[in-house]
Structures are given as structure tokens and as C-alpha cells.
Design an enzyme around this catalytic site. Structure first.
Site, mmCIF file in Angstrom:
data_model
loop_
_atom_site.group_PDB
_atom_site.id
_atom_site.type_symbol
_atom_site.label_atom_id
_atom_site.label_comp_id
_atom_site.label_asym_id
_atom_site.label_seq_id
_atom_site.Cartn_x
_atom_site.Cartn_y
_atom_site.Cartn_z
ATOM 1 N N GLY A 260 0.811 -1.201 0.000
ATOM 2 C CA GLY A 260 0.000 0.000 0.000
ATOM 3 C C GLY A 260 0.849 1.257 0.000
ATOM 4 C CB SER A 261 0.057 4.678 1.119
ATOM 5 O OG SER A 261 -1.057 4.839 0.259
#
Length: 486
Positions: free
Chosen positions: A217-218
């Protein structure tokens, strides 16, 4: 000698020669093979005839032991202190089911059979001392390990914490966990405990910190930002980027969206990381191209197995087409990482761009507690320059001070971090994974970098976030390490 006697003598000589050849073949050529065969019970009986050496944390606390058994020709079996907490580090050693992780890799020292302990074994023949195994001294910090487990609680997830300056593993937690003591013997009770663990759908014996890969993810945007800085795509973290809104994925009719429609048009790198702008980092990944992204990810340790000395599954930044590469640049698509790998990312940033080789065996000791091996830290790679690492530190610091990572703040300590909420399942149909990576910095440098991933199937979907679920766990681990150094 008459002819019949001569023939008999020659025949007997051939038989003796064949016997000598056969004996030497068994004793020297096939010795190791026969010693390790499951059918050779004598070797296993000898292995459990004496107390096994200990695995030690915090420089002196043994988390293992040996217990004398009854009604078995195996005299001793392994026991653990707080087994579920330390199983992700030690692995298990069972009379019936073998051994894993440190219990397997360091078996020669722990049993006393390693060549490094030849002198000790020889001396014990003269002193008549009973045979003993040596000890393995790990780098693990007991307070940090307990903080990681307490933070994860009954949620599925994992924590990896490193000392950025040396690569020493300070915490390695995986939940749910298991107690290796429950199947350390060879009784029916041990067998039932083993079978129950094999059938458990939550996979408590899976070491999620080392062996499970997740879409990062981020949190992966830290790597993408490093690639942008290292390749000169951007040099000023506070200057505007060339980031349109909406941003259409290359070779696609689909726009890449930002969470909650945050305004990310042409924002700076610092602001893009603080607000976690998908559009900015997706475009950076596409602007750089797949090969440059792979090269930067590789310098952080992706696409190769890592041995600590336990093998950690390789994290993957894929060779892919343009749309998928843009998605991989924000930690989605086929991008996969272990918690250890993402701790390595935070560690390299915190250590001014130097990535140290992770390790968790600090020393090997003889039964008399003499050090027979001491680990010397070594640099694994240089993912980014010192100047660019300091820029990334500033960006991650902003995430904690005024962005999504506020739950990781520690009074009087500089903390940098990055949250992540990774999509999970086809079309993001399942509950996402909550991620947080971070580092803490004091006057003497950075003593700890952490990665946390949480798979919380019980949480409401809207409540799953890296800042909400994972950041508080990372904070507790960092505080445990820092408090121990004060």
C-alpha cells in the site's frame, strides 16, 4: 601350498578385502546419510540424551530450557518461557516433528555437536562432565517484543523492528502465534497438539513477519519518493510536482483516484507523502518507468531472499506493463512485501541511506559461556544518498507531525513515518490491510525502525487504516526500545 588351499586362501583374502571396503564405505562414504536417516533411532536418542543449549534475548535472559521426560528413551525435551511470544524468533524443536528457524539453523551449537565445540567435547571426556549444548545470543529486545505482541493482541498481523545503525532485529512478532512446548515431545498429546495447529485456519505457525507477503500500500510511496530523488526527477521536496488531477493511468481509460478526493494537483513531494496522494506517486512511477522502479526497489532488498539467518520470503516489485507499474508505484498491483522488508525500507531512510544487513544472532557461546562467534554488522546496500535520505526523513517526519501518522508521536523524540491501507481481494472486495512504517531519532542517531501490518477481520471496514490500527503499535515498540536506552 597345494592348489586347493591356495584357492581357499585367495578366496578368503577377497572376502576380507570386500569386508574392509564395505566397512570403510559405510563408515566414511555413507556415514552422514545413515546418521540422518529417520530410521536411525540411536542418533535421535543421543540428541535428546542431554540438555539443549539456550536461546537468549536481551544479552542474558534465556527464553528456552530443557525438561527431563518420563516413559521415553528421549531423556530431555525442549521447553519455552512464554512460548507464543518467542516462537516467531526461535521456531520449534520437537522430538517427533523436527525443528525450524533458529532451533534448526543453530542446532549444531544448541546440541553441542558443532565442529566449533570440538574442544569442549574433547575436554569433557577427560573431566567427565556431562555433554552440554552451547547458547545462541540473539539481538532481540524483550520489551520491544512484548510491546509488539501486546499491540497486535488478538488481531492477525506482524511487527518487525530493526536497529538501523547495525541491522540488528529488535522485535519479530507474528499473530496469532503458538506455544512450541505443546508438541515438543513425542506422546499422543503432542501429536494431537500438532495436528490441531496444522488444521487451524488462522495459520498460527505461519511467520507473518518473515514469510507472508502483502501489498504494501501507501508505505511503498517512500520507495517511489526515493526513486524520484535518486533519478533526479525531483530534487526539491517543497517544489511543485507535475501532477495533474484527475490523472489517467497510462494506456487506460481509467483515472487513478485519491482517497477522500484529497486535492493533490501539482503538490510538492512533502505534501504528497503527507496526504498520501496516489496520483502523484502513480505518475512518478510511470515517469521513471518500470526498470528504474525495479532498480530502486532492488537496492532496498526487493526481489531477493533475505537471510537473518532464517530465510525471509523475497518481496516482489514486478516487471510489468505501464498501467500496472503505475499501480505498483503506490504499493498495489503485483507489488508484495514482507513486514521485514518494509522495516528495511524505513531503516535505510533513518540511517542516512545505508541499508544494513538484518540479523538476529549476535553471538554463539560454548557451554562454558565463552564466545565462539560474534556478529560484525555489515552494509547490504546504499538505496539512496545521504542527502536524499535526509530529505525523505523530513518528508516522513511531516507525515507524523501534521499528517496521517499522528498516532506515532512520541514526546521529545523525532519520529518519521508513513501510513498505508492496502487493498485486499479481487476489486478490493475484502477488508484492507493496515500498514505503518516508521523510525525514531534521538540525539545519538536512530535506534529503531519499525514496520507493522494488521489484518483485522473484526474491524469495521471504514475503521481500517494504517494510522488508526498500526501506528499505535509502532509507537509502543519504538518507546520500548528508546526507554531501554535511557
Amino acid at each position: 601350498m597345494n592348489k586347493p588351499l591356495r584357492r581357499i586362501a585367495v578366496f578368503c583374502g577377497i572376502l576380507i578385502l570386500a569386508l574392509l571396503v564395505r566397512t570403510n564405505y559405510l563408515q566414511y562414504v555413507r556415514a552422514d546419510e545413515l546418521n540422518t536417516r529417520d530410521e536411525n533411532r540411536r542418533v535421535r536418542i543421543e540428541r535428546y540424551a542431554h540438555e539443549r543449549g539456550d536461546i537468549i534475548v536481551d544479552g542474558g535472559k534465556a527464553v528456552t530450557g530443557s525438561k527431563e521426560t518420563k516413559d521415553s528413551d528421549f531423556k530431555y525435551k525442549r521447553v519455552w518461557q512464554d512460548g507464543p511470544t518467542w516462537a516467531p524468533v526461535t521456531g520449534y524443536s520437537s522430538q517427533a516433528f523436527g525443528a525450524t528457524q533458529l532451533e534448526s539453523i543453530e542446532d549444531g551449537i544448541l546440541t553441542g555437536n558443532d565442529d566449533q565445540l570440538f574442544f569442549d567435547r574433547t575436554m569433557s571426556m577427560f573431566t567427565k562432565d556431562k555433554k552440554q549444548g552451547g547458547n545462541i545470543v540473539t539481538t532481540l529486545n524483550a520489551a520491544a517484543q512484548k510491546a509488539a505482541f501486546a499491540g497486535l493482541g488478538d488481531k492477525k498481523g506482524a511487527v518487525a523492528a530493526l536497529d538501523p545503525q547495525t541491522g540488528a532485529i529488535l522485535a519479530l512478532a507474528s499473530t496469532p502465534s503458538y506455544d512450541p512446548s505443546t508438541f515438543a515431545g513425542n506422546s499422543d498429546k503432542d501429536s494431537k497438539a500438532w495436528q490441531a495447529l496444522q488444521k487451524d485456519k488462522d495459520k498460527p505457525m505461519l511467520n507473518r513477519a518473515l514469510r507472508e507477503t502483502y501489498p504494501p500500500g501507501s508505505t511503498f510511496k517512500v520507495v517511489t519518493a526515493a526513486a524520484a530523488l535518486e533519478n533526479g526527477l525531483y530534487t526539491d521536496i517543497d517544489a511543485k510536482t507535475r501532477s495533474p488531477l484527475p490523472y489517467r493511468l497510462p494506456l487506460s481509460t481509467r483515472n487513478l483516484d485519491n482517497e477522500n478526493n484529497i486535492p493533490c494537483e501539482n503538490v510538492s513531494l512533502r505534501e504528497a507523502l503527507r496526504m498520501s496522494c496516489n496520483t502523484v506517486f502513480g505518475k512518478i512511477s510511470d515517469d521513471l518507468g518500470n526498470q528504474k522502479m525495479i532498480d530502486e526497489a532492488n537496492r532496498f532488498g526487493f526481489n531477493k531472499d533475505v537471510f537473518v539467518p532464517v530465510r525471509a520470503t523475497a518481496s516482489i516489485y514486478p516487471k510489468d506493463n505501464r498501467p500496472q507499474n503505475a499501480m505498483a508505484g503506490i504499493g498495489q498491483a503485483s507489488n508484495r512485501a514482507t513486514p521485514l522488508q518494509m522495516a528495511m525500507v524505513a531503516s535505510a531512510v533513518a540511517n542516512d541511506g545505508k541499508l544494513m544487513q538484518p540479523y538476529m544472532v549476535a553471538k554463539r557461546q560454548s557451554p562454558s559461556l565463552d564466545d565462539i562467534y560474534t556478529h560484525q554488522p555489515e552494509q547490504l546496500s546504499q538505496p539512496l544518498s545521504g542527502e536524499n535520505a535526509q530529505k525523505l526523513q523530513e518528508m516522513m517526519k511531516t507525515v507524523v507531525e501534521s499528517g496521517t501518522g499522528g498516532n506515532a508521536k512520541i514526546p521529545g523524540v523525532t519520529v518519521g513515518g508513513k501510513t498505508g491501507t492496502a487493498q485486499h481481494g479481487l476489486g478490493n472486495s475484502e477488508k484492507p490491510y493496515a500498514w505503518f512504517i516508521s523510525y525514531a531519532k534521538t540525539d545519538s542517531g536512530s535506534p529503531v525502525a519499525v514496520a507493522v501490518v494488521v489484518e483485522d477481520g473484526k474491524a469495521n471496514r471504514d475503521d481500517v487504516s494504517g494510522g488508526g490500527l498500526a501506528a499505535p503499535i509502532a509507537k509502543a515498540v519504538m518507546e520500548a526500545v528508546i526507554d531501554g536506552k535511557r
